[in-house]
Design an enzyme around this catalytic site. Sequence first.
Site, PDB file in Angstrom:
ATOM      1  N   GLU A 275       0.830  -1.217   0.000  1.00 45.01           N
ATOM      2  CA  GLU A 275       0.000   0.000   0.000  1.00 45.01           C
ATOM      3  C   GLU A 275       0.860   1.262   0.000  1.00 45.01           C
ATOM      4  OE1 GLU A 275      -1.988  -0.437   3.737  1.00 45.01           O
ATOM      5  OE2 GLU A 275      -3.312  -2.030   3.063  1.00 45.01           O
ATOM      6  N   PRO A 276       1.686   1.465  -1.020  1.00 45.31           N
ATOM      7  CA  PRO A 276       2.512   2.675  -1.022  1.00 45.31           C
ATOM      8  C   PRO A 276       1.670   3.913  -1.326  1.00 45.31           C
ATOM      9  CG  PRO A 276       2.757   1.547  -3.111  1.00 45.31           C
ATOM     10  CD  PRO A 276       1.853   0.688  -2.261  1.00 45.31           C
ATOM     11  N   ARG A 278       3.037   7.764  -0.359  1.00 44.53           N
ATOM     12  CA  ARG A 278       4.035   8.815  -0.581  1.00 44.53           C
ATOM     13  C   ARG A 278       5.010   8.491  -1.708  1.00 44.53           C
ATOM     14  NH1 ARG A 278       5.400  11.983   3.884  1.00 44.53           N
ATOM     15  NH2 ARG A 278       4.773  10.247   5.190  1.00 44.53           N
ATOM     16  N   ARG A 314       2.081  20.103   6.226  1.00 41.38           N
ATOM     17  CA  ARG A 314       3.156  19.250   6.747  1.00 41.38           C
ATOM     18  C   ARG A 314       4.208  20.000   7.564  1.00 41.38           C
ATOM     19  NH1 ARG A 314       6.208  16.394   4.427  1.00 41.38           N
ATOM     20  NH2 ARG A 314       5.919  14.497   5.656  1.00 41.38           N
ATOM     21  N   CYS A 346      -3.085  33.551  10.284  1.00 42.95           N
ATOM     22  CA  CYS A 346      -2.798  34.223  11.553  1.00 42.95           C
ATOM     23  C   CYS A 346      -2.315  33.262  12.624  1.00 42.95           C
ATOM     24  CB  CYS A 346      -4.056  34.943  12.022  1.00 42.95           C
ATOM     25  SG  CYS A 346      -4.713  35.954  10.722  1.00 42.95           S
ATOM     26  N   TYR A 375       0.131  13.926   0.635  1.00 45.66           N
ATOM     27  CA  TYR A 375      -0.318  14.556   1.886  1.00 45.66           C
ATOM     28  C   TYR A 375      -0.208  16.088   1.809  1.00 45.66           C
ATOM     29  CZ  TYR A 375       0.382   9.710   3.219  1.00 45.66           C
ATOM     30  OH  TYR A 375       0.347   8.340   3.257  1.00 45.66           O
TER      31      TYR A 375
HETATM   32  N1  LLP Z   1      -1.278   1.844   4.602  1.00 44.94           N
HETATM   33  C1  LLP Z   1      -1.729   2.270   5.790  1.00 44.94           C
HETATM   34  C2  LLP Z   1      -2.539   1.371   6.624  1.00 44.94           C
HETATM   35  C3  LLP Z   1      -1.428   3.573   6.230  1.00 44.94           C
HETATM   36  O1  LLP Z   1      -1.868   3.987   7.406  1.00 44.94           O
HETATM   37  C4  LLP Z   1      -0.652   4.429   5.401  1.00 44.94           C
HETATM   38  C5  LLP Z   1      -0.331   5.794   5.812  1.00 44.94           C
HETATM   39  C6  LLP Z   1      -0.204   3.934   4.161  1.00 44.94           C
HETATM   40  C7  LLP Z   1      -0.536   2.631   3.797  1.00 44.94           C
HETATM   41  C8  LLP Z   1       0.608   4.745   3.222  1.00 44.94           C
HETATM   42  O2  LLP Z   1       1.833   5.113   3.769  1.00 44.94           O
HETATM   43  P1  LLP Z   1       2.956   5.826   2.873  1.00 44.94           P
HETATM   44  O3  LLP Z   1       3.411   4.803   1.859  1.00 44.94           O
HETATM   45  O4  LLP Z   1       2.351   7.007   2.228  1.00 44.94           O
HETATM   46  O5  LLP Z   1       3.999   6.160   3.830  1.00 44.94           O
HETATM   47  N2  LLP Z   1       0.214  12.786   6.723  1.00 44.94           N
HETATM   48  C9  LLP Z   1       1.499  12.180   7.001  1.00 44.94           C
HETATM   49  C10 LLP Z   1       1.545  10.711   6.599  1.00 44.94           C
HETATM   50  C11 LLP Z   1       0.472   9.859   7.244  1.00 44.94           C
HETATM   51  C12 LLP Z   1       0.495   8.425   6.810  1.00 44.94           C
HETATM   52  C13 LLP Z   1      -0.676   7.679   7.310  1.00 44.94           C
HETATM   53  N3  LLP Z   1      -0.773   6.323   6.884  1.00 44.94           N
HETATM   54  C14 LLP Z   1       2.583  12.990   6.309  1.00 44.94           C
HETATM   55  O6  LLP Z   1       2.267  13.979   5.654  1.00 44.94           O
HETATM   56  O7  LLP Z   1       3.752  12.668   6.420  1.00 44.94           O
END
Ligand code: LLP
Length: 421
Positions: A275-276, A278, A314, A346, A375
């Site tokens: 589940e990528p 980012r 962020r 503000c 994000y």
């Molecule tokens: N799968 C699950 C169950 C997750 O909770 C997440 C991210 C992903 C996959 C995807 O993760 P990634 O590959 O994108 O790292 N808002 C934060 C990041 C929160 C991630 C939450 N879960 C930021 O801006 O860094």
Amino acid sequence: MNHFHYIDGELHAEDVAIARIAEAVGTPFYCYSTATLERHYAVFAGALGAAGLDATVCFACKANPNIAVIHTLARLGAGADVVSEGELRQALAAGVPPERIVFSGVGKTRAELDFAVATGILQINVESEPELRMLSEVAAARGVRMPVSIRVNPDVDAGTHAKITTGKKENKFGIEWNRIREVYNLAGSLPGLDVVGIACHIGSQLTEIEPFRQAFLRVRDLVDMLRADGVDIRRLDLGGGLGVPYDDETPPSPTAYAEIMRDTLGDLGCRVIVEPGRLLVGNAGILVSRVIHVKEGSTRTFLIVDAAMNDLMRPALYDAHHAIIPVAEPGPGTVLAAVDVVGPVCETGDTFARQRPLPPMAAGDLLAFGTAGAYGAAMSSTYNTRPLIPEVLVRGAEFKVVRARPSFEQMRALESLPDWF
Ligand code: LLP
């Protein structure tokens, strides 16, 4: 690797000058590159394939739920990982087949579960016993046995920002290690469920491989244990989390990640789901903003720009670093000076960068925040009654607005004055 680069002294997304988009849609706006999205997907899926894994890549839509972005990835074969009915509907609208959609999340409502069951998605990742019971009831009422994986909490430290680490036992996610067996037992006894696998996600923006290895090894032990208990584990959902370079980080390559997966779990005969989020979209997007004022303080120079914390949260939320580059390429020998780049909201937290070395900039100049595709728009809000900003998708020499800036009238359309006034 991305497709934002200077051509003849001007920042371009692929073959389109950023200044031209700014002229057409106004600032601030998000800009995504199709070629970068495609490249990231190809590299990631290619690495899994090269490692000989039977893997399904489910894009974590939370990183960027724009249907044009999801569709760009879905055309290449991506499925979707969703965490709400809204995201599930976005994935379906973007053309992701239900049999490539997984539904994760710690608090799905009965209505959301029912919608997912009715849609016939690939699987639901369940995170608690009450959720198992609720899902079984919902599925049984529809006369189906819903495929589920149970999300386990491997108690591994992902070594990432405290707000985005999820795999420690003090986090709210997944089933604690010492309770897993009884929870699988319960799941196996419920009529509406078909227990197919294990799900595990330890955090986001991981920049080391070791936490993945530890988590995967723990999952391996679990497969052995559960199979010995007679549970037919045939799918492993290994979550997302692989980091991207925002600054000077050097996250593991997709190849290294895939090889760790193969070495720890490859011989178990399981279908792998990843589940990528980012990784696929982060570097495929920038946020473009215009300087409103340059304000000289006695100790600092403030670059006040027209993007703010509500557009890109962020930095305020995680002290995250985003590269900031001028849209007009600085000439050779340009002297940089440290400035604070701030938005108009503000709050002191509305600061994108402190003491960042930048070339001299004047009111009206454009700048771009890098690695804003994940994000960024997804987490934006209308705080200070600032309209959500447009999202633009570039492909080669073309660009299209894929989410429009709402008018103030549209923003207000859901509000009303009670008739007692
Ligand atoms: N799968 C699950 C169950 C997750 O909770 C997440 C991210 C992903 C996959 C995807 O993760 P990634 O590959 O994108 O790292 N808002 C934060 C990041 C929160 C991630 C939450 N879960 C930021 O801006 O860094």
